[in-house]
Design an enzyme around this catalytic site. Sequence first.
Site, PDB file in Angstrom:
ATOM      1  N   HIS A 287       0.833  -1.203   0.000  1.00 21.73           N
ATOM      2  CA  HIS A 287       0.000   0.000   0.000  1.00 21.73           C
ATOM      3  C   HIS A 287       0.868   1.254   0.000  1.00 21.73           C
ATOM      4  CE1 HIS A 287      -3.242  -2.717   0.790  1.00 21.73           C
ATOM      5  NE2 HIS A 287      -2.830  -2.997   2.015  1.00 21.73           N
TER       6      HIS A 287
ATOM      7  N   GLU B 158      -2.215  -0.389   8.120  1.00 22.85           N
ATOM      8  CA  GLU B 158      -3.214  -1.307   8.645  1.00 22.85           C
ATOM      9  C   GLU B 158      -2.594  -2.258   9.664  1.00 22.85           C
ATOM     10  OE1 GLU B 158      -4.504  -3.071   4.979  1.00 22.85           O
ATOM     11  OE2 GLU B 158      -3.067  -4.713   5.097  1.00 22.85           O
TER      12      GLU B 158
ATOM     13  N   HIS C 205       3.101  -7.647   1.765  1.00 24.43           N
ATOM     14  CA  HIS C 205       2.352  -8.544   2.652  1.00 24.43           C
ATOM     15  C   HIS C 205       1.283  -9.321   1.889  1.00 24.43           C
ATOM     16  CE1 HIS C 205      -0.038  -4.815   2.429  1.00 24.43           C
ATOM     17  NE2 HIS C 205      -1.099  -5.606   2.588  1.00 24.43           N
TER      18      HIS C 205
ATOM     19  N   ARG D 121      -1.220  -4.533  -6.401  1.00 20.48           N
ATOM     20  CA  ARG D 121      -1.075  -5.985  -6.470  1.00 20.48           C
ATOM     21  C   ARG D 121       0.224  -6.316  -7.199  1.00 20.48           C
ATOM     22  NH1 ARG D 121      -5.733  -6.997  -9.049  1.00 20.48           N
ATOM     23  NH2 ARG D 121      -6.997  -6.827  -7.179  1.00 20.48           N
TER      24      ARG D 121
END
Length: 323
Positions: free
Chosen positions: A103, A120, A178, A198
């Site tokens: 991200h 996150e 991740h 992605r």
Amino acid sequence: MSLYPLKFTPLYKYRIWGGEKLKTVLHKEYQEDSIGESWEISDVKGDETQVSEGSLAGKTLSALIEEFKEAIVGKKVYELFGTEFPLLIKFIDAKTPLSIQVHPSNEIAKERHNSFGKNEMWYVMEAEKDAELIVGFNQRVDKKSYVEALESGKILDVLNNDTVAPGDTYYIPTGRIHAIGAGVLLAEIQQTSDITYRIYDYERVDATTGKTRELHTEQAVDVIDYSVSDTYKTAYTKPENGTNTLVHSPYFKTNIMNVKGEMEKDYSELDSFVIYICAEGSLELVFNNTTYKISKGETVFLPASIDAVSLKSENADVLEVYY
């Protein structure tokens, strides 16, 4: 109109890797197959959750903030974000592995997508035998060696795999590569953002489109943090009838509470909303002589104007989230 503890109606998301555990383990009610995510509290545009019960039923977060301002989110949050809510709360069920992803930071997300970044954290609720998470690298790489590994199909060789169990916690700052592995059910707390790059997707075909999913190879290269850590897992203790730190970041703070018997919570000094996520067991929340039942897999929003609540349980693990 007085504020009270709020439950929201979740939004269920089809995912190529989704399973049935949101229904079978967390007792979510939906008919579709391959539901991978339950968005519990969301202010993402076009995906706003609505209050499910009481006098405020049907209202979205932004409508509540517009009406109640700092009484719902706290003075600091209202001054920073206005009517936008800064967090997104999800449950994720991975029947098969998620794509390898990363991200962007707040700065890059703002510049490229006019969005928040996506810091996150994950809290594992269930994990099948040998289930894994991919977090970070297992060796020193740089941009050049990363691209070589990606292009030669050896990207998985340089990534760190951790076998996980319930209670395992990971903070995923922007830039950290991740992926959630097969057989993991977890709670995710993140900034309000749906921006994901992605990197690798096992060359799978999405049955709903008949195509492979888009990769974001070029965009990802510049946002990846190529550093290596000895461990990526968060260490913590869980005192009985106590509150302890899980992840405190500039974007959200999450504590773990183990409730056995009765626990009083005083929020009179906290200038923020509070979100409870029941990760194990069940409990009762008492406010203003009203009892709210919270089961495993349920999420409750406490407006900032609520100064104190009482929690009762035989044995429950609860995540406490605030700004």
